[in-house]
Design a protein around this motif. Structure first.
Motif, PDB file in Angstrom:
ATOM      1  N   ARG A 253       0.822  -1.225   0.000  1.00 26.83           N
ATOM      2  CA  ARG A 253       0.000   0.000   0.000  1.00 26.83           C
ATOM      3  C   ARG A 253       0.847   1.262   0.000  1.00 26.83           C
ATOM      4  NH1 ARG A 253      -4.852  -0.847   4.170  1.00 26.83           N
ATOM      5  NH2 ARG A 253      -5.281   1.284   3.608  1.00 26.83           N
ATOM      6  N   LEU A 254       1.947   1.229   0.764  1.00 27.68           N
ATOM      7  CA  LEU A 254       2.819   2.407   0.817  1.00 27.68           C
ATOM      8  C   LEU A 254       3.453   2.653  -0.559  1.00 27.68           C
ATOM      9  CD1 LEU A 254       4.302   4.641   2.367  1.00 27.68           C
ATOM     10  CD2 LEU A 254       6.078   2.962   2.910  1.00 27.68           C
ATOM     11  N   GLU A 255       3.929   1.563  -1.184  1.00 23.23           N
ATOM     12  CA  GLU A 255       4.564   1.715  -2.495  1.00 23.23           C
ATOM     13  C   GLU A 255       3.558   2.258  -3.522  1.00 23.23           C
ATOM     14  OE1 GLU A 255       7.851  -1.896  -2.009  1.00 23.23           O
ATOM     15  OE2 GLU A 255       5.886  -2.341  -2.830  1.00 23.23           O
ATOM     16  N   LYS A 256       2.320   1.728  -3.465  1.00 29.19           N
ATOM     17  CA  LYS A 256       1.294   2.212  -4.408  1.00 29.19           C
ATOM     18  C   LYS A 256       1.057   3.702  -4.213  1.00 29.19           C
ATOM     19  CE  LYS A 256      -1.419  -1.914  -5.207  1.00 29.19           C
ATOM     20  NZ  LYS A 256      -2.380  -2.750  -4.507  1.00 29.19           N
ATOM     21  N   PHE A 257       0.984   4.132  -2.931  1.00 31.61           N
ATOM     22  CA  PHE A 257       0.762   5.542  -2.623  1.00 31.61           C
ATOM     23  C   PHE A 257       1.898   6.398  -3.200  1.00 31.61           C
ATOM     24  CE2 PHE A 257       2.035   8.978   0.244  1.00 31.61           C
ATOM     25  CZ  PHE A 257       0.954   9.834   0.070  1.00 31.61           C
ATOM     26  N   LEU A 258       3.140   5.935  -2.950  1.00 29.99           N
ATOM     27  CA  LEU A 258       4.301   6.711  -3.402  1.00 29.99           C
ATOM     28  C   LEU A 258       4.391   6.770  -4.925  1.00 29.99           C
ATOM     29  CD1 LEU A 258       6.893   5.471  -0.773  1.00 29.99           C
ATOM     30  CD2 LEU A 258       5.981   7.788  -0.966  1.00 29.99           C
TER      31      LEU A 258
END
Ligand SMILES: Cc1cc2nc3c(=O)[nH]c(=O)nc-3n(C[C@H](O)[C@H](O)[C@H](O)COP(=O)(O)O)c2cc1C
Length: 325
Positions: A253-258
């Motif tokens: 989820r963090l990677e998708k956000f970034l």
């Protein structure tokens, strides 16, 4: 000489057989290119395989005096490659025979090479981009299909090659999915003027990667190849090792956000690229439990570790039988 093996690619580069030993990050080296040229094909090395410009220049000087035929250099032409201008200057000054551009706009490369007579072949994955590089003056396109190792395209060779051949006026070289002579024959019959082959050359005596990596090319099969953007930020084919299974293939989820964030995505992409590069590097040369090996499904056709010259002989076998040789 089998007529099917004489194509616009063999004429353009003055080589015996329409095969490019494809550029492979960390894998391609001068020894492989020298062997490729004495086997009647041509080899291409990524400029990024050299840490410094001096190392790169020395490798080019070595190739210039030791290759019995033409050799090429792969330039990553996006802005992640901060050494691009210097690498291009070396290519032009030393006089490499051709450049394969990938991952960006090839205009400055084409412009610099034109007056020196250096051919430029551009990686493309669809018609739109092929038309663009053709209009910029590329000498040929490399049609990267969905069977390719490394950064693959979305289309099968059966779709991509005829589409480009019927809509472009420059030659089409196919990349992806060739590990034997019948597959080579098929690509030529689809209209390609040659093939760029990577994965089978990883498992050669001349390649400097670790024995484990070479053996993995022999031992794993096409079903073990997975596509992920988690390593370098762009979709890339890797072997599904236990480590890869443990981290999963999809961005968290963090990677998708970034990746989506308007302000941060550029920096995150660059960070991923450099981190991914380091990961590939650690796995390619020594044992690590974080094993990330890049390869394409054409490893299916690799049964042993061979010399570069033997890979070429095996690829040509069906053509020689037709000739009665
Ligand atoms: C280990 C590996 C590294 C690669 N590195 C590069 C690279 O640095 N630059 C590039 O343009 N293509 C790179 N490629 C793609 C190859 O040039 C070529 O398109 C691909 O290997 C063709 O598919 P094949 O592996 O089925 O022969 C790489 C492929 C592999 C397998």
């Amino acid at each position: 000489m089998n007529e099917q093996l004489r194509t616009p690619l063999t004429d353009m580069l003055n080589i015996d057989f329409p095969i490019i030993q494809a550029p492979m990050f960390l894998v391609s080296n001068t020894k492989m290119l020298i062997e490729a040229s004495s086997s009647g094909i041509t080899g291409c090395v990524p400029a990024l395989n050299y840490r410094t410009i001096d190392e790169f220049r020395n490798a080019m000087i070595h190739l210039k005096s030791n290759c019995s035929g033409p050799f090429g250099v792969n330039l990553i032409v996006n802005n992640f490659n901060t050494k691009m201008k210097d690498q291009l200057d070396v290519c032009v000054n030393i006089g490499v025979d051709y450049i394969i551009t990938s991952l960006g706009n090839p205009k400055s490369t084409i412009d610099a090479c034109r007056e020196k007579g250096i051919k430029v072949f551009c990686d493309v994955v669809n018609l739109e981009y092929a038309k663009k590089v053709e209009s910029l003056g590329a000498d040929a396109v490399i049609a990267v299909n969905n069977l390719a190792g490394g950064h693959l395209g979305p289309m099968s060779p059966e779709e991509l090659i005829p589409l480009l051949v019927s809509n472009c006026s420059i030659p089409v070289i196919s990349a992806g999915g060739v590990s034997n002579g019948l597959q080579l024959k098929k690509m030529l019959e689809l209209g390609a003027c040659g093939v760029s082959i990577g994965t089978p050359f990883i498992a050669t005596h001349e390649s400097h990667v670790s024995d484990d990596y070479k053996q993995a090319i022999v031992d794993y099969g096409a079903d073990d190849i997975v596509v992920t953007d988690r390593i370098s930020g762009s979709k890339c084919t890797i072997i599904n090792t236990p480590y890869v299974r443990s981290i999963g293939l999809k961005a968290n989820r963090l990677e998708k956000f970034l990746f989506k964030n308007k302000w941060l995505k550029k920096y995150f992409k660059m960070f991923r690229w450099f981190k991914g590069t380091r990961m590939f590097e650690k796995s390619a040369f020594a044992a690590t439990y974080k094993t990330v090996w890049c390869a394409g499904p054409s490893l299916e056709g690799v049964d042993s570790i061979r010399h570069v010259s033997q890979v070429v002989t095996d690829l040509l076998a069906p053509f020689m039988r037709e000739d009665g040789n």
